[in-house]
Design a protein around this motif. Sequence first.
Motif: not given
Length: 411
Positions: A136-137, A177-179, A400-401, A405-406
């Motif tokens: 994850v980035h 990809m986490v923006d 929580q998100q 997600l993970l």
Amino acid sequence: MTSSSKTPSIILMYHFFYPDDVVSARHFTQLAEGLYYKGWKVRVLTTNRYCRYSHKLITPKRELHNGIEIIRVYRPPFNQANNYLRVLNSIYVLVAWSIRLLTMKRSDVIVVGTDPQFAALIFPFLRLFCRGKTLVHWCFDLYPEAIVADKKGKITYLAALIAKCFMYFSYKFVDIMVDIGSCMREILKKYNNKITYSTLVPWALVEPETIELPDQDTRTNLFGSDAKLTILYSGNMGKAHEFTRLITLARHLRDCSDDIVFCFACRGNRYEELVKEINEQDTNIRFAGFAKESELSKRLGCADIHLVSLKDEWAGIVVPSKFFGSIAVGKPIIFNGPENSAIGKWIIEHNVGWVLTDNNIQKIADKLIQLKEDSEQIKQYAQKAQQVYKTHFSQKSVIQQWDTLLRGKIK
């Protein structure tokens, strides 16, 4: 901590971490703590230097903090203000992390931040030696885009093209990809449009449950005793920030309503430039030093409206964290930046302020004059801003998100 039949594990990799108090280090520290209390085994790979005090060492090399295992690799005291030394520092840290990872147990998830510069270059190594793991980035800013936005010229452009080739290759190995905003996502999608994308913002460091009454001593100290409407810029005034329209707005108000007062309580490499722009006639513009964290809540709470700024060319490259801190304490925003940026869109979508442009300065000035005489409307804006924060951007909501997600992507 929650219990489960199998405890998921995660490694967070970021340049700075506890006990550093720089904002991004605090976010990674709070993310680590939040995931630990949601049942994750959390390890952190970081360095042994402070962000703003690179001459100071952080010890020990390894420690357990609030259930989190922290591993610090040695980093030379390179001056981060020097671009060449900053790049050298990035290379050194990524190599040191890679060597250290070879001796660490595998983890279900590895999250890499965007500091040091070009940290994403470590992803090919992670894929090679951590097969089957979710990579994850979390992007707080983008390189080489930030370098191009900061410095123009053929050499810079050529170097950016070369760097983009390396980033294009490295991004191929990312799973998620986490923006932190829609504009940033659009830039990232130009590299790799096939991976999972998610927007998870950096929450405010101060999250009061209710809107607190302003501390009158702090308000008077910042704005003077005669101010009826107070407008605050608090934080960094750096290369990505613009202030020309804000000064123009203040001057419009000075000529017709000098009891609407602006205060710039900031620091950064454009602060001196800002000060030089102010003259003796700007009687409704004041300055204050940078606040200690212990004083931050009082300072943020003493203004009626907050200012946030962003240069057009930096849209999508960075997202000013001041936006989240401001609405968290119930302050509507005057945003001096592009309407199509993430913050511009959030302000319009949630009606938590105004986007300042060259074409609406007088209109916003008229609105502020109206608000000066309408304390009830100011309270309504404040309540709306804080409610929007709690619903969409709070630490509890975002962590929580992250957890959802993970857990959904563990291989």
